[in-house]
Motif scaffolding. Structure first.
Motif, PDB file in Angstrom:
ATOM      1  N   ARG A 168     103.668  23.639  60.419  1.00 38.11           N
ATOM      2  CA  ARG A 168     104.300  22.407  60.883  1.00 38.11           C
ATOM      3  C   ARG A 168     103.255  21.406  61.329  1.00 38.11           C
ATOM      4  O   ARG A 168     103.371  20.210  61.083  1.00 38.11           O
ATOM      5  CB  ARG A 168     105.274  22.704  62.014  1.00 38.11           C
ATOM      6  N   ARG A 169     102.205  21.882  62.013  1.00 42.20           N
ATOM      7  CA  ARG A 169     101.118  20.984  62.411  1.00 42.20           C
ATOM      8  C   ARG A 169     100.446  20.407  61.183  1.00 42.20           C
ATOM      9  O   ARG A 169     100.162  19.211  61.110  1.00 42.20           O
ATOM     10  CB  ARG A 169     100.096  21.734  63.262  1.00 42.20           C
ATOM     11  N   SER A 170     100.174  21.262  60.196  1.00 43.46           N
ATOM     12  CA  SER A 170      99.511  20.804  58.973  1.00 43.46           C
ATOM     13  C   SER A 170     100.386  19.805  58.217  1.00 43.46           C
ATOM     14  O   SER A 170      99.881  18.798  57.709  1.00 43.46           O
ATOM     15  CB  SER A 170      99.197  21.993  58.064  1.00 43.46           C
ATOM     16  N   ALA A 171     101.667  20.078  58.138  1.00 44.40           N
ATOM     17  CA  ALA A 171     102.572  19.172  57.425  1.00 44.40           C
ATOM     18  C   ALA A 171     102.622  17.803  58.103  1.00 44.40           C
ATOM     19  O   ALA A 171     102.607  16.767  57.432  1.00 44.40           O
ATOM     20  CB  ALA A 171     103.973  19.776  57.351  1.00 44.40           C
ATOM     21  N   THR A 172     102.647  17.778  59.412  1.00 43.49           N
ATOM     22  CA  THR A 172     102.667  16.513  60.142  1.00 43.49           C
ATOM     23  C   THR A 172     101.392  15.728  59.906  1.00 43.49           C
ATOM     24  O   THR A 172     101.421  14.529  59.622  1.00 43.49           O
ATOM     25  CB  THR A 172     102.851  16.760  61.652  1.00 43.49           C
ATOM     26  N   THR A 199     101.273  14.368  56.349  1.00 39.10           N
ATOM     27  CA  THR A 199     102.200  13.256  56.170  1.00 39.10           C
ATOM     28  C   THR A 199     101.594  11.961  56.694  1.00 39.10           C
ATOM     29  O   THR A 199     101.623  10.929  56.020  1.00 39.10           O
ATOM     30  CB  THR A 199     103.527  13.545  56.886  1.00 39.10           C
ATOM     31  N   TRP A 200     101.045  12.003  57.908  1.00 37.75           N
ATOM     32  CA  TRP A 200     100.421  10.803  58.478  1.00 37.75           C
ATOM     33  C   TRP A 200      99.215  10.363  57.645  1.00 37.75           C
ATOM     34  O   TRP A 200      99.030   9.180  57.387  1.00 37.75           O
ATOM     35  CB  TRP A 200     100.004  11.041  59.923  1.00 37.75           C
ATOM     36  N   PHE A 201      98.396  11.315  57.235  1.00 37.49           N
ATOM     37  CA  PHE A 201      97.225  10.992  56.424  1.00 37.49           C
ATOM     38  C   PHE A 201      97.647  10.351  55.102  1.00 37.49           C
ATOM     39  O   PHE A 201      97.052   9.375  54.655  1.00 37.49           O
ATOM     40  CB  PHE A 201      96.392  12.251  56.177  1.00 37.49           C
ATOM     41  N   GLY A 202      98.680  10.885  54.479  1.00 33.98           N
ATOM     42  CA  GLY A 202      99.168  10.334  53.222  1.00 33.98           C
ATOM     43  C   GLY A 202      99.708   8.932  53.381  1.00 33.98           C
ATOM     44  O   GLY A 202      99.468   8.059  52.538  1.00 33.98           O
ATOM     45  N   GLY A 232      98.971   3.260  52.238  1.00 35.17           N
ATOM     46  CA  GLY A 232      98.968   1.870  52.688  1.00 35.17           C
ATOM     47  C   GLY A 232      97.634   1.190  52.436  1.00 35.17           C
ATOM     48  O   GLY A 232      97.574   0.054  51.947  1.00 35.17           O
ATOM     49  N   ALA A 233      96.551   1.885  52.743  1.00 36.89           N
ATOM     50  CA  ALA A 233      95.216   1.320  52.503  1.00 36.89           C
ATOM     51  C   ALA A 233      94.969   1.127  51.009  1.00 36.89           C
ATOM     52  O   ALA A 233      94.366   0.134  50.598  1.00 36.89           O
ATOM     53  CB  ALA A 233      94.155   2.225  53.108  1.00 36.89           C
TER      54      ALA A 233
END
Length: 92
Positions: free
Chosen positions: A15-19, A22-25, A30-31
């Protein structure tokens, strides 16, 4: 005497990795979009600034949807984290 355990320690590793992924993606996408088409991004920002009434109408509609999603997500999170809270209480 044992140290206090942080809340994050009770969250499963996947769950930590998925979160984090997701934020990194989201940030990377966006960049990438801004980097690929900076002129389009600039024109879009100018259009939003010039047509403030349309922008506010879109934000109102989007805000209602975001608030609804946050409410449902908060309810689901509260129900799913009950077990973790009980584990934390048992350790104290």
């Amino acid at each position: 005497m044992e140290a206090r355990v942080r809340c994050r320690s009770y969250k499963a590793g996947w769950r930590r990795s998925a979160t984090r992924l997701t934020w990194f993606g989201a940030v990377t996408e966006g960049a990438y979009l801004v980097g690929q088409h900076p002129d389009v991004s600039w024109r879009t920002a100018q259009d939003l600034w010039e047509n403030q009434e349309q922008a506010l109408a879109a934000l109102e509609t989007g805000g209602i949807g975001a608030a609804s999603a946050a409410a449902v997500g908060g309810l689901a999170c509260g129900l799913l984290n009950r077990e973790r809270r009980e584990l934390m209480r048992a350790d104290q």
